[in-house]
Design an enzyme around this catalytic site. Structure first.
Site, PDB file in Angstrom:
ATOM      1  N   PHE A 137      40.234  46.204  44.354  1.00 30.35           N
ATOM      2  CA  PHE A 137      39.950  46.507  42.943  1.00 30.35           C
ATOM      3  C   PHE A 137      38.916  47.613  42.788  1.00 30.35           C
ATOM      4  CE2 PHE A 137      42.471  43.673  40.300  1.00 30.35           C
ATOM      5  CZ  PHE A 137      43.159  43.053  41.351  1.00 30.35           C
ATOM      6  N   CYS A 169      46.317  39.662  31.243  1.00 30.53           N
ATOM      7  CA  CYS A 169      45.163  38.828  31.608  1.00 30.53           C
ATOM      8  C   CYS A 169      43.814  39.505  31.444  1.00 30.53           C
ATOM      9  CB  CYS A 169      45.326  38.335  33.029  1.00 30.53           C
ATOM     10  SG  CYS A 169      46.862  37.436  33.243  1.00 30.53           S
ATOM     11  N   LYS A 228      42.709  40.377  27.829  1.00 31.17           N
ATOM     12  CA  LYS A 228      42.554  39.130  27.064  1.00 31.17           C
ATOM     13  C   LYS A 228      41.347  38.340  27.548  1.00 31.17           C
ATOM     14  CE  LYS A 228      45.425  35.745  28.506  1.00 31.17           C
ATOM     15  NZ  LYS A 228      44.868  34.483  28.918  1.00 31.17           N
ATOM     16  N   ARG A 237      52.830  44.282  28.660  1.00 30.69           N
ATOM     17  CA  ARG A 237      51.713  43.864  27.808  1.00 30.69           C
ATOM     18  C   ARG A 237      50.447  44.658  28.148  1.00 30.69           C
ATOM     19  NH1 ARG A 237      52.200  37.475  28.509  1.00 30.69           N
ATOM     20  NH2 ARG A 237      53.036  38.184  30.495  1.00 30.69           N
TER      21      ARG A 237
HETATM   22  C1  UGA Z   1      45.054  39.303  37.186  1.00 34.35           C
HETATM   23  C2  UGA Z   1      44.218  38.751  38.347  1.00 34.35           C
HETATM   24  O1  UGA Z   1      44.180  39.706  39.410  1.00 34.35           O
HETATM   25  C3  UGA Z   1      44.795  37.431  38.845  1.00 34.35           C
HETATM   26  O2  UGA Z   1      43.953  36.894  39.860  1.00 34.35           O
HETATM   27  C4  UGA Z   1      44.864  36.447  37.666  1.00 34.35           C
HETATM   28  O3  UGA Z   1      45.462  35.211  38.051  1.00 34.35           O
HETATM   29  C5  UGA Z   1      45.703  37.044  36.551  1.00 34.35           C
HETATM   30  O4  UGA Z   1      45.118  38.311  36.146  1.00 34.35           O
HETATM   31  C6  UGA Z   1      45.687  36.054  35.406  1.00 34.35           C
HETATM   32  O5  UGA Z   1      44.611  35.788  34.870  1.00 34.35           O
HETATM   33  O6  UGA Z   1      46.728  35.458  35.146  1.00 34.35           O
HETATM   34  P1  UGA Z   1      47.408  40.626  36.957  1.00 34.35           P
HETATM   35  O7  UGA Z   1      47.053  40.795  35.516  1.00 34.35           O
HETATM   36  O8  UGA Z   1      48.778  40.154  37.318  1.00 34.35           O
HETATM   37  O9  UGA Z   1      46.378  39.589  37.666  1.00 34.35           O
HETATM   38  O10 UGA Z   1      47.255  42.035  37.657  1.00 34.35           O
HETATM   39  P2  UGA Z   1      46.230  42.772  38.653  1.00 34.35           P
HETATM   40  O11 UGA Z   1      46.924  43.085  39.914  1.00 34.35           O
HETATM   41  O12 UGA Z   1      44.958  42.046  38.754  1.00 34.35           O
HETATM   42  O13 UGA Z   1      46.018  44.152  37.884  1.00 34.35           O
HETATM   43  C7  UGA Z   1      45.437  44.212  36.584  1.00 34.35           C
HETATM   44  C8  UGA Z   1      45.282  45.645  36.138  1.00 34.35           C
HETATM   45  O14 UGA Z   1      44.227  46.282  36.852  1.00 34.35           O
HETATM   46  C9  UGA Z   1      46.518  46.528  36.358  1.00 34.35           C
HETATM   47  O15 UGA Z   1      46.714  47.338  35.221  1.00 34.35           O
HETATM   48  C10 UGA Z   1      46.160  47.366  37.562  1.00 34.35           C
HETATM   49  O16 UGA Z   1      46.828  48.609  37.590  1.00 34.35           O
HETATM   50  C11 UGA Z   1      44.658  47.535  37.347  1.00 34.35           C
HETATM   51  N1  UGA Z   1      43.912  47.835  38.584  1.00 34.35           N
HETATM   52  C12 UGA Z   1      43.875  46.933  39.587  1.00 34.35           C
HETATM   53  C13 UGA Z   1      43.219  49.031  38.684  1.00 34.35           C
HETATM   54  O17 UGA Z   1      43.228  49.881  37.760  1.00 34.35           O
HETATM   55  N2  UGA Z   1      42.509  49.286  39.825  1.00 34.35           N
HETATM   56  C14 UGA Z   1      42.455  48.404  40.854  1.00 34.35           C
HETATM   57  O18 UGA Z   1      41.780  48.696  41.858  1.00 34.35           O
HETATM   58  C15 UGA Z   1      43.162  47.203  40.731  1.00 34.35           C
END
Ligand code: UGA
Length: 432
Positions: free
Chosen positions: A246, A257, A260, A324
């Site tokens: 991350f 997620c 929100k 979303r």
């Molecule tokens: C996130 C959490 O990572 C999960 O652990 C959690 O269970 C979930 O929310 C939830 O609460 O249900 P998710 O929303 O599926 O999971 O997606 P992520 O892979 O965490 O990515 C979230 C956003 O951050 C994406 O738009 C992604 O592109 C962005 N991101 C992620 C970055 O911009 N940089 C990063 O280094 C990592």
């Protein structure tokens, strides 16, 4: 439950979390009852049709279909299982608080039943469990927040880092039963109280979002001073206290997620009298990050009126069709607001996107979206975008300007292929 005997599992709500939970428990040999009020969704699941794209989930459901029963009846669910995993969604209200109406409706249907335990997987504010328990003292209650990520949800569920199980006095039997279900999956079991379990979930998501906004601001400074944020995050991430996950700069986080949960935690703090200042900045940085892309385009194209801009990727991240809070929604609106025409291609999200982006031209291939474009923005890091014949595509664009919103492509290769390439936070060093 005696050793070797498997606990039947009930799941309420067959969205992302519910369906993955149901399929994964079935794959572990448990009988699973999955219930949803959406009769059409239950009907298509019975016919083997998945309501969304999630790698490996369809196969898992098909493989373990004999242990998976789909129903719209709460009575059937209650008769089939003692442990009811509540997986309904808790979308944000206008104020940013979590909307608990679906959770309440589940609780109302359960009543004060002492034979069952409600296992809360939906993300709810701290205090929700205690208030449910106060109103229905006979019902056992366990908080077991979900940490799966869309796109790798099955793998995340079957190989958890940790499983958080929160229960208060009197509900130990239910917490033990939940622990039995998760033990075979490995991962540390964190046994705690309900309020702390609820807080672990919100704090984890807010912390990850903070990490992303932090690295995005570092990226913006890198652009000013001629540093490369991918080098910076590599160097930072090797420090075990920081970790390399991350820390990828981009055009902001999206999905159902992080946006929100960050505002839910901010509201929860505010409602309890604490002003959570840091989270305001996390949210603001994320919003601004999506808009900075427009500045990168105008630097090369001037005013965007009448220009054709191609978006590569629409979903909020790769391996999902979920739109979303996707950056593509803000970007396409901003581009059209500037007078540009927007064409877009996404390998899986295009069908669902049609209703959300009525004035965007949805192409059936990256090639079609890029043809005649004045510039392209890579919005989602779909692996197939790395395989495109970029050199040939440059000749089909009106101007080969590419803003790589995910730092997904190699800048040197893209420049060699003829592109004016802009990443996020990839400043050119002095003399470079
Ligand atoms: C996130 C959490 O990572 C999960 O652990 C959690 O269970 C979930 O929310 C939830 O609460 O249900 P998710 O929303 O599926 O999971 O997606 P992520 O892979 O965490 O990515 C979230 C956003 O951050 C994406 O738009 C992604 O592109 C962005 N991101 C992620 C970055 O911009 N940089 C990063 O280094 C990592």
């Amino acid at each position: 439950m005696s050793a070797g005997e498997r606990e039947p599992v009930g799941v309420v709500g067959v969205g992302w979390v519910g369906l993955v939970t149901a399929a994964c428990f079935a794959s572990q040999g448990h009988e699973v009852w999955a219930m949803d009020v959406n009769a059409a969704r239950i009907e298509s699941l019975r016919g083997g049709e998945l309501p969304f794209h999630e790698p490996g989930l369809g196969e898992l459901i098909a493989e373990h279909a004999e242990r998976l029963s789909f129903t719209t009846s709460m009575e059937e669910l209650l008769a089939g299982s003692r442990l009811l995993f509540c997986c309904v969604d808790t979308p944000p209200t206008y104020s940013g608080d979590a909307d608990l109406s679906r959770v309440r409706s589940v609780v109302d249907q359960l009543g004060g039943d002492s034979d069952h335990a409600l296992v809360m997987k939906s993300t709810v504010p701290s205090g929700t469990g205690q208030s449910i328990r106060r109103n229905l003292p006979d019902l056992s209650y366990v908080s077991c927040p979900e940490f799966l990520k869309e796109g790798s949800a099955v793998d995340d569920f079957l190989h958890p880092d940790r499983v958080v199980i929160g229960a208060d006095a009197g509900d130990e039997w239910a917490a033990d039963a939940v622990a039995c279900l998760y033990e075979p999956l490995g991962g540390e079991l964190v046994r705690t109280d309900v309020a702390s379990a609820e807080m672990i979930k919100l704090a984890s998501n807010a912390f990850l979002a903070t990490k992303i906004s932090f690295i995005n601001e570092i990226a913006n400074v890198c652009e000013e001073v001629g540093a490369d944020v991918t080098e910076v995050s590599r160097g930072m991430g090797l420090d075990e206290r920081i970790g390399n996950k991350f820390l990828e700069a981009g055009i902001g986080y999206g999905g159902s997620c992080f946006p929100k949960d960050v505002s839910a935690l901010k509201q929860l703090a505010g409602n309890s009298g604490y002003h959570f200042q840091l989270l305001n900045s996390v949210i603001e940085v994320n919003e601004l990050q999506k808009r900075r892309v427009i500045g990168k385009l105008t630097k090369h194209l001037g005013p965007l009126v009448g220009k054709r801009i191609a978006l590569l990727g629409l979903s909020f991240k790769a391996n999902t069709d979920d739109m979303r809070e996707a950056s593509s929604l803000v970007l396409s609106a901003r581009l059209q607001g500037e007078g540009a025409a927007v064409a877009a291609y996404d390998p899986v999200a295009s069908t669902g996107a049609a209703g959300m982006l009525p004035s965007v031209e949805l192409a059936t291939s990256a090639e079609e979206a890029l043809a005649g474009a004045d510039a392209a923005i890579l919005v989602t890091e779909w692996p197939e975008f790395a395989e495109l014949d970029w050199k040939a595509l440059a000749t089909t664009m009106k101007r080969p300007v590419l803003v790589d919103g995910r730092n997904f492509l190699d800048p040197a290769q893209m420049r060699a292929a003829g592109y004016t390439y802009e990443g996020i936070g990839r400043g050119v060093p002095a003399g470079g």
